[in-house]
Structures are given as C-alpha cells and as structure tokens.
Design a protein around this motif. Structure first.
Motif, PDB file in Angstrom:
ATOM      1  N   PRO A 119       0.835  -1.209   0.000  1.00  0.00           N
ATOM      2  CA  PRO A 119       0.000   0.000   0.000  1.00  0.00           C
ATOM      3  C   PRO A 119       0.862   1.248   0.000  1.00  0.00           C
ATOM      4  N   PHE A 120       0.249   2.341  -0.394  1.00  0.00           N
ATOM      5  CA  PHE A 120       0.963   3.597  -0.490  1.00  0.00           C
ATOM      6  C   PHE A 120       0.826   4.369   0.821  1.00  0.00           C
ATOM      7  N   GLN A 121       1.438   3.830   1.857  1.00  0.00           N
ATOM      8  CA  GLN A 121       1.452   4.481   3.151  1.00  0.00           C
ATOM      9  C   GLN A 121       2.576   3.874   3.985  1.00  0.00           C
ATOM     10  N   HIS A 122       3.039   4.642   4.990  1.00  0.00           N
ATOM     11  CA  HIS A 122       4.106   4.171   5.853  1.00  0.00           C
ATOM     12  C   HIS A 122       4.020   4.894   7.182  1.00  0.00           C
ATOM     13  N   THR A 123       4.229   4.146   8.263  1.00  0.00           N
ATOM     14  CA  THR A 123       4.195   4.723   9.607  1.00  0.00           C
ATOM     15  C   THR A 123       5.625   4.941  10.083  1.00  0.00           C
ATOM     16  N   VAL A 124       5.916   6.177  10.463  1.00  0.00           N
ATOM     17  CA  VAL A 124       7.243   6.560  10.949  1.00  0.00           C
ATOM     18  C   VAL A 124       7.155   6.713  12.460  1.00  0.00           C
ATOM     19  N   GLY A 125       7.974   5.974  13.190  1.00  0.00           N
ATOM     20  CA  GLY A 125       7.959   6.044  14.642  1.00  0.00           C
ATOM     21  C   GLY A 125       9.212   6.681  15.201  1.00  0.00           C
ATOM     22  N   GLY A 126       9.233   6.863  16.526  1.00  0.00           N
ATOM     23  CA  GLY A 126      10.407   7.403  17.204  1.00  0.00           C
ATOM     24  C   GLY A 126      10.640   8.873  16.980  1.00  0.00           C
ATOM     25  N   LEU A 127       9.607   9.646  16.592  1.00  0.00           N
ATOM     26  CA  LEU A 127       9.775  11.081  16.398  1.00  0.00           C
ATOM     27  C   LEU A 127       9.685  11.808  17.725  1.00  0.00           C
ATOM     28  N   ARG A 128      10.372  12.942  17.821  1.00  0.00           N
ATOM     29  CA  ARG A 128      10.372  13.728  19.047  1.00  0.00           C
ATOM     30  C   ARG A 128       9.084  14.542  19.126  1.00  0.00           C
ATOM     31  N   SER A 129       8.536  14.614  20.329  1.00  0.00           N
ATOM     32  CA  SER A 129       7.278  15.335  20.518  1.00  0.00           C
ATOM     33  C   SER A 129       7.486  16.833  20.306  1.00  0.00           C
ATOM     34  N   HIS A 130       6.422  17.479  19.844  1.00  0.00           N
ATOM     35  CA  HIS A 130       6.387  18.940  19.666  1.00  0.00           C
ATOM     36  C   HIS A 130       7.596  19.423  18.869  1.00  0.00           C
ATOM     37  N   SER A 131       7.804  18.743  17.741  1.00  0.00           N
ATOM     38  CA  SER A 131       8.930  19.111  16.882  1.00  0.00           C
ATOM     39  C   SER A 131       8.438  19.262  15.457  1.00  0.00           C
ATOM     40  N   ASN A 132       9.166  20.060  14.695  1.00  0.00           N
ATOM     41  CA  ASN A 132       8.811  20.324  13.304  1.00  0.00           C
ATOM     42  C   ASN A 132       9.587  19.384  12.386  1.00  0.00           C
ATOM     43  N   TYR A 133       8.851  18.741  11.495  1.00  0.00           N
ATOM     44  CA  TYR A 133       9.454  17.824  10.534  1.00  0.00           C
ATOM     45  C   TYR A 133       8.967  18.177   9.134  1.00  0.00           C
ATOM     46  N   SER A 134       9.726  17.769   8.141  1.00  0.00           N
ATOM     47  CA  SER A 134       9.344  17.908   6.736  1.00  0.00           C
ATOM     48  C   SER A 134       9.652  16.587   6.034  1.00  0.00           C
ATOM     49  N   PHE A 135       8.866  16.294   4.997  1.00  0.00           N
ATOM     50  CA  PHE A 135       9.153  15.089   4.231  1.00  0.00           C
ATOM     51  C   PHE A 135       8.717  15.282   2.787  1.00  0.00           C
ATOM     52  N   ARG A 136       9.278  14.474   1.922  1.00  0.00           N
ATOM     53  CA  ARG A 136       8.869  14.416   0.517  1.00  0.00           C
ATOM     54  C   ARG A 136       9.055  12.989   0.029  1.00  0.00           C
ATOM     55  N   ILE A 137       8.361  12.651  -1.055  1.00  0.00           N
ATOM     56  CA  ILE A 137       8.297  11.264  -1.500  1.00  0.00           C
ATOM     57  C   ILE A 137       8.540  11.194  -3.010  1.00  0.00           C
ATOM     58  N   CYS A 138       9.258  10.169  -3.435  1.00  0.00           N
ATOM     59  CA  CYS A 138       9.334   9.820  -4.856  1.00  0.00           C
ATOM     60  C   CYS A 138       9.119   8.314  -4.980  1.00  0.00           C
ATOM     61  N   CYS A 139       8.663   7.859  -6.145  1.00  0.00           N
ATOM     62  CA  CYS A 139       8.388   6.444  -6.372  1.00  0.00           C
ATOM     63  C   CYS A 139       9.124   5.974  -7.627  1.00  0.00           C
ATOM     64  N   SER A 140       9.382   4.651  -7.687  1.00  0.00           N
ATOM     65  CA  SER A 140      10.184   4.096  -8.778  1.00  0.00           C
ATOM     66  C   SER A 140       9.472   2.924  -9.425  1.00  0.00           C
ATOM     67  N   ASN A 141       9.689   2.794 -10.742  1.00  0.00           N
ATOM     68  CA  ASN A 141       9.294   1.589 -11.468  1.00  0.00           C
ATOM     69  C   ASN A 141      10.530   0.997 -12.125  1.00  0.00           C
ATOM     70  N   GLU A 142      10.362   0.064 -13.034  1.00  0.00           N
ATOM     71  CA  GLU A 142      11.515  -0.611 -13.614  1.00  0.00           C
ATOM     72  C   GLU A 142      12.341   0.303 -14.514  1.00  0.00           C
ATOM     73  N   VAL A 143      11.767   1.455 -14.914  1.00  0.00           N
ATOM     74  CA  VAL A 143      12.494   2.365 -15.795  1.00  0.00           C
ATOM     75  C   VAL A 143      13.329   3.351 -14.980  1.00  0.00           C
ATOM     76  N   GLY A 144      12.760   3.877 -13.911  1.00  0.00           N
ATOM     77  CA  GLY A 144      13.470   4.871 -13.124  1.00  0.00           C
ATOM     78  C   GLY A 144      12.594   5.430 -12.019  1.00  0.00           C
ATOM     79  N   SER A 145      13.044   6.534 -11.449  1.00  0.00           N
ATOM     80  CA  SER A 145      12.353   7.158 -10.325  1.00  0.00           C
ATOM     81  C   SER A 145      11.649   8.429 -10.768  1.00  0.00           C
ATOM     82  N   SER A 146      10.573   8.744 -10.082  1.00  0.00           N
ATOM     83  CA  SER A 146       9.842   9.979 -10.340  1.00  0.00           C
ATOM     84  C   SER A 146      10.550  11.149  -9.666  1.00  0.00           C
TER      85      SER A 146
END
Length: 835
Positions: A222-249
């Motif tokens: 599935p297209f989801q993931h749970t990230v654990g162990g983060l510090r409380s009351h903190s600012n985070y940023s994230f970005r995502i790319c996906c890959s197939n047999e040809v290459g990455s987006s």
C-alpha cells in the motif's frame, strides 16, 4: 429462432436438465409438457441465435443415482469470423521485442488473420491463431487485426503499445498523527505504464536549522508508511518519490508537520532556596527544549510539612518568591514542569532550613545536619505509621478519603487540585478532526452544535447507514427544543463515510421552504479510543413520522382511520411544491418516495432524506458513476437503463409517490419483483389505477411515466394541476377533456395545450389507455415513444438502441392502430430495424 426438443418416457415427474457444452443450462425459455403420466417433453427456445449460442446441447435426467442422457444436438452459427482472443494493450520498454496475439474462429473455416501496425499492413493473411513478433518500437502506436473467412471480414478492437517511462510524482499526500507515530499516505501519480515497486521517503527535522534524517525505502502498495520514534512537539518535513523498472519519479514538494505535545521527560535540576523571616526564594534550572516535549504551561511546586501534603504552587518562571518564610521551616520542596498534556517527574526533595543555622555549623557541622535530618525522617515515618493505623487514611488520585472514628462508616472526601499526568480531558471535537474537504467544512462551520447541548432519547427508526433518535436540544436562551437526530452507524472507520453523511447536511443548510425539511445543525459525538467522532445531523422533530407509515396506519393500523381525498391531494401538492423548490436549487433528489417525506404537527408534508441527492453545476443531468443501492421501483426508465438522473427522473418518482398516496401506502408494482421491473416497463406497462382513485389524478401521475423524459410535466406544471384539483374538488366539479397529441399523423398541428380549436377537433389515444402528452417531439423521439408502448415486446428489442425509424416497407401504409401490421405479427423475421 431455434427450438430444441427433448422427451423422456417411463418416469413420473422427472427432473429434466438441459446441458450445453457440459454445463447446466438455465433460462426462462424452457417449457415442460406432460404427454401422459409417464411421457414428458421439454423445449428449449433461443429467440434470436447469436454466435455465443453455438454449441453442443443435450438433456439429462437422474434416476436412482444413474444419469440418463439424450442424443446430442448442435447449433452451428455461420457468419463472419468471431474473435476469441483480441489484441490487448501492452506496455514495453523502448526498443524491446514483444508479441501480439490474435485469434478468430468460424464457422465457416478456415479463418485467416491480417495485422495492421500504426495504420500500416504487416505481411499478408496468415492462419488463425496468429502471434506477431515485433522487434521493438520507440514510440507508442495503435494496432489491430482483421479476420477473414468465406462470409466476410471482421475487425478486432484497437490496441495500444505504450512505451514505459519513469513515473510522475506522488499526489494527494496526507498525514495522520498519533502521538509520536506519524502515518504518511499518498496516491501514485502517473505510473509510466509500469507497476511501481518502491517509494523513497526523505525526512528532515527543523530545530533552528534543518537536520536531514536517513532515507526510508518503502515497498508499495500500500501507499502508506508509519514513521515512529519522532520527538514530541517538533517540526518535521518530508517528501516522497516512487520508482518503477524504468526509473524514479521527481520528488513531491516538501510537506511540513508538527508532532503533538507530550509530558516533559525530565525533572528540573539544581533546586536551591534562600529563606528569611519575610520570604522563601526558590530557583531551579529550566528544562531544555528536547526535555520539555511541548510548550511550558507552568512549573508546579509540591511541598510537604511533616507528612501532610500542602496545596501545590504554580509558577510561570524557573524561580519563585513566597512571603512568610518562617512557615516553611523544615518543609520539603519538589518541582516539576508541566505542558498542556500533563506534568513530568518531580525533582529531588529539598529540606528548607534557615541559612543562619547552616552557617553556624563548624567544619563537622555536616555530620550534625545528617543526624538531624535522620531524626526528622524517623519522626515523619513514626507520625505516618500512627496516621495509617488510627485514621486508616487512603489516598485517591482525586484527594484524600478516610474513615472517621465511630461505629458507622462515614466517608468524607477532600478534593485535590493537581495536574493529570496521564493527559487532559478530551477536547470538544471540531470539523478539523474529521479529515473532510475544506469546502464542506466551510459550509458546516456555522451550524456546528457542541455535543453537550444534546440529550439523546429513544430510537425513532433504523436504516442501513444509521438510526434516527429523538433528542432534546438546549438553546441559547436555556429553553429546550425537541428534535430528531440522524446518527451514523458506530462502526464507521473512514473519513469518506463521514463526508458522505455530512454532504446531506450541507445540501439542507441553505433550504428555506415550508415543504422541505430544514437543517437545525450538526454535532459530533466523540468516542473513547477512536480517532474519528460520529456525525449527528439535527433536524426538526416530525410529530406524525414519515408519510408512508402514516398511510399504512390509516389502512392497517390497530385503529384504522379515513383520510379524505382533499387531504391526499394536499399531500401530493406539498411534495410537488417541495420538489419544485429543490429543482430551483439545482438539486436532483434521486430517492423521492413516501418513506422519505415527513409529516409535521400541522399535517404538512416536508421532503426529506437527501442521502442520494446530487447538486448539478453544469448541464441538467447527473450520471451515476458506480453501483449503489437504489430504489428500483421508483426509478425512471432511462435511469434503470443508463444510470442518468435528471429533474425529469425525479418527476417519474413523484408519479410513483402519488400512486403510493392514493394506494394508502401499498408497495408499487404488486407481484412484480425488482429484477422484473425493467422488462415490465419496457413493454409499455405502468402502475395500474388504484381503487377509488379519480381519473384526473391517475392521468396526472401517468403523465409522469412517459418513456421520453421531455414529455413529462415539470414540477411547476404539476403544482398548477394539483392546485386546480384542490380548488375544483367538489361534487359539481366536472373533469376537463384531456387533449392528446396524434403522434402518427405528421400533417396535423401539435396540440398547444390551450384547449381544442376548430383546427384540432379530434384527439388520438395511444394503445396503453392513458396516453402521455408531449409537444415538439423529434422524429426519433416519436419512434422511441411508440416502441416503448408495446411494439418492443413483439420485436424483442431494447429502446435504448433504437436510433432511427423502422426500415421503409410497403406494409407501413396499412399498419393497424397498435403499431404492428398483421404480417409483422405472423412473421418476426420480416421486421427491419435500423440499429
């Protein structure tokens, strides 16, 4: 047409089963005839043989565990080739070889196949089946194959060769936060014609400056993931790319989020004091940001005198000055930090002593201080033991409860004011906690009512998606209003279910009409250990319930009662006025029925239940995109066929609702199953006139069931007609002559609807008894109307596919009034239809 006959002798009432190609053959076109007690014959008819009817047929009957089979018979259908394997779309790497497959069969045989790639013929005809090897292509292209035999040529579907490319960036990125765990969810973008295998998540933490965290490789779906162990009351940023047999987006844009607060993880250190006769001064080291885990709410200073806990003190800074210093002598102080979630651990205890006593000690004074402290501790323990034995003190998380002296057990309670380390009371739910779209939140924001203002009562009704309960709503002036509350089922787990429920409330928010139920508000019922609350739609309380139940009770209740014709017509008029108003708001109801109309204390009908409603912003129709549970017996003919809903389809449902009212709540189409309704209507059949229903009322409802939607009256016209019936309803009233359009005489002028004139002295009545009025019909619509009236039954066609008039023959000039010539009735093969 083909008919197969099978007979068996020597058995009494045998169960004969028709077989085709080794499988049981079921159908409505089988007939069993008794020749005598031990002789039976059975027929299997095929009204119009198609390619799929070809095969081997026989009969079987079981007798004492033995299966007896008849001689087989074959149906062979000759014609142009029939494709058994057609070209399918294919995705391939650039320049990589691939195969294309095409197979067609007769009879007659042999069948040969010819390939076409990008509009260019490849080779010559080759025997079927054919597998074409393509060495590789650099661009997408179309392809198909032709199949030829002695009867002619068939052309397959057109397939497409797609060139695999890297995918596009993920879209629809969402964040679901639960304490220190965060679930990231996203939807794949364009996959590049190749399945996605992995997605890469890049994260960074912002604490003054960005700190890059290790990348995460996630297998999808599935297209989801749970990230654990983060510090409380903190600012985070994230970005995502996906890959197939040809290459990455490419990576998606950075998404920012902040983790929720938690209780502090450490106790304040270096607690010191300064004591004078006038005041006590305390100070301690402030917690670091990573230890605080949130925004500092206050420091709590806990102090004891002997064994008795004192009222805690709260301070915003990491120091305190308290007057009356002498009273703190020999007191023990501890301090903890508190956030909005709760308080952290307490610091080490500090014993308060005068500074002069400390300074007067010689070099060995520390030993005396230790002895004094030990004596103090022993004294405290002794006092504590006495209290436990004699007063049997008990501590609760809310205060002190203890047993007083005497024979009777008396419990007193002293409340203690402190911070709850486990967490604060759950806040009132808001629309932001539902995960619904922003437009819906904006529409419902001003009608959101806190749950504490509602008191739920007994259940009024229950349906597939929830229940309706009686409730009492506390108003701003402290008065109480009796209301009805629609509560969604408690097993909901997704925001989409909640959003669907609240859309109905959003439709009702702007309704202001006496015959349309009005929204009072929306409330959210919080559930323990559940992230999503249950939405509740608050509506006016309808004293007499729904119209269908009211009509049934008048006929079948414990104490039946009579409803006058005037009242029944008024019910219809109320519904028509409500639907006219909804039409002016561009609302298609799609579920109009007596069960969805409510009766208030004044016996006024209000249209309700907008769970299936749709607002149309462009055009004048709505096409149902997926299979839903819909009320078949109230749905218009075109909606059953093509899932298209318009105001005219609501008019059809209004005609059925009129029938319900006149039939006093009887179920429409008695004796007709839901699965048979479409075939029943396409033959030209309609609901029969209920007993005691005047002709003029039945004519109005029958006009709502025209097979051509534009031939049905509008709700404005229905309101005018019903208002006329209300005013003219009296013993002396005479019914006006109903004028009909002659749909077969093209030379006659169409009826203007204003009455008969010298130019239009006659009327023409179609075969179904009460005809549909219609003006300005196009030729193909006239054919549609005629075909739906009964000719379809003889021809065996489907009105959806009749796009032109019947083929011209010399019989047309001598057709009888029912639209079929005698020759047509006798010989179905002579009928020609342009399809």
């Amino acid at each position: 047409m083909a008919r197969l006959v099978c007979a068996v002798e020597g058995l009494i009432e045998p169960e004969i089963v028709w077989m085709k190609n080794g499988e049981k053959l079921y159908g409505m076109d089988q007939m069993y005839i008794t020749i005598d007690t031990h002789h039976w014959e059975t027929y299997h008819s095929v009204k119009s043989v198609q390619q799929q009817d070809a095969g081997k047929y026989w009969c079987e009957v079981e007798h004492h565990g033995t299966v007896i089979s008849s001689e087989p018979a074959w149906i062979t259908v000759e014609g142009v080739p029939h494709f058994t394997v057609e070209p399918q779309d294919i995705a391939t790497l650039q320049g990589a070889p691939f195969n294309l497959t095409c197979e067609a069969v007769g009879p007659p045989e042999p069948v040969q196949v010819l390939w076409w790639l990008a509009g260019v013929q490849v080779g010559d005809f080759r025997p079927s089946p054919s597998v074409l090897l393509v060495e590789g292509v650099n661009d997408s292209m179309k392809f198909y194959c032709e199949a030829k035999n002695d009867r002619g040529i068939s052309v397959s579907r057109t397939g497409t060769v797609y060139i695999k490319v890297p995918p596009d960036s993920p879209t629809d990125i969402q964040i679901d936060q639960m304490s220190d765990n965060v679930t990231l969810m996203w939807s794949p973008g364009f996959t590049g014609y190749s399945d996605l295998s992995t997605c890469t998540i890049q994260m960074s933490k912002s604490s003054g400056k960005k700190v890059k965290l290790p990348e995460l490789q996630v297998t999808v779906p599935p297209f989801q993931h749970t990230v654990g162990g983060l510090r409380s009351h903190s600012n985070y940023s994230f970005r995502i790319c996906c890959s197939n047999e040809v290459g990455s987006s490419p990576f998606s844009t950075w998404m920012d989020f902040q983790t929720p607060e938690a209780v502090p993880s450490a106790a304040p250190k270096n607690l010191t004091f300064h004591l004078t006769e006038q005041q006590l001064s305390l100070s301690w080291a402030a917690l670091k940001e990573e230890e605080l885990n949130g925004r500092l709410l206050a420091y709590k200073v806990q102090w004891n005198v002997g064994v008795e806990s004192q009222e805690p003190l709260l301070f915003k800074e990491n120091f305190a000055h308290v007057s009356g210093g002498a009273r703190f002598f020999n007191a023990t102080f501890q301090v903890s930090a508190c956030t909005v979630v709760g308080c952290g651990p307490l610091s080490k205890p500090v014993l308060i002593m005068p500074a002069s006593a400390v300074q007067a000690q010689p070099a060995r004074g520390h030993m005396w201080v230790g002895l004094l402290f030990g004596l103090l501790v022993a004294t405290i323990l002794g006092l504590l033991l006495v209290v436990l034995v004699h007063r049997r003190s008990k501590e609760s998380q809310f205060g002190s409860a203890f047993k007083s002296s005497g024979m009777d057990s008396v419990v007193s309670f002293t409340a203690a004011r402190s911070f709850n380390r486990q967490g604060l009371e759950l806040p009132e739910h808001t629309l932001d906690s539902l995960g619904i779209n922003d437009d819906l939140k904006m529409k419902l924001q001003d009608v959101l009512i806190p749950e504490r203002f509602l008191t739920l009562g007994h259940m009024l009704g229950k349906g597939e998606f929830g229940s309706v309960r009686e409730a009492f709503l506390k108003m701003e002036d402290n008065s109480v209003q009796k209301v009805a509350v629609k509560v969604l089922k408690t097993d909901i787990t997704s925001s989409s279910d909640i959003e669907q429920c609240l859309k109905e409330a959003a439709y009702m928010k702007d309704f202001q009409h006496p015959n349309v139920i009005q929204l009072i508000g929306v409330s959210l019922h919080g559930r323990p250990h559940q992230r999503l609350p249950i939405p509740m739609v608050i509506l006016p309380f309808m004293k007499h319930g729904d119209l269908h139940t009211f009509l049934l009770m008048s006929r079948l209740g414990d104490e039946p009662f009579t409803i006058s014709l005037q009242t029944l017509i008024q019910f219809m008029l109320d519904v028509a006025r409500g639907m006219e108003y909804l039409g002016s708001k561009n609302i298609i109801h799609r579920d109009l029925a007596a069960r969805n109309c409510m009766l208030n204390e004044n016996m006024t009908v209000c249209v309700a239940d907008f769970g299936l409603s749709k607002k149309i912003y462009t055009g004048d129709y709505y096409r149902q995109g997926s299979v839903s549970k819909l009320p078949v017996k109230w749905i218009a003919l075109e909606s059953l066929a093509d899932n298209v809903y318009t105001t005219q389809s609501d008019v059809w449902a209004f005609g059925v609702t009129m029938w319900e009212i006149m039939a006093r709540g009887q179920t429409p189409y008695p004796g007709v199953e839901n699965s048979e309704v479409y075939e029943y209507l396409i033959k030209g059949e309609r609901l029969k006139q209920p007993p005691d229903c005047p002709d003029d009322i039945y004519e109005i409802m029958h006009s709502c069931w025209s097979p051509v939607p534009k031939c049905r009256p509008s709700f404005q016209q229905l309101v005018v007609q019903l208002e006329g019936l209300c005013t003219k309803l009296s013993p002396s009233a005479t019914k006006e002559q109903l004028l009909y359009v002659n749909l077969e005489d093209d030379d006659r002028e169409p009826d203007t609807g204003l009455g008969a004139t010298a130019d239009t002295p006659g009327t023409y009545e179609l075969q179904w008894g009460v005809p549909w009025q219609c003006r300005d019909l196009e030729e193909k619509e006239k054919d549609w109307l005629m075909m739906s009236s009964g000719a379809t039954l003889a021809i065996g066609g489907d009105y959806r596919y009749i796009v032109g008039p019947c083929g011209s023959t010399d019989r047309e000039s001598r057709q009888p009034e029912d639209g079929l010539s005698e020759d047509m009735k006798d010989d179905e093969e002579d009928i020609i239809i342009n399809v």
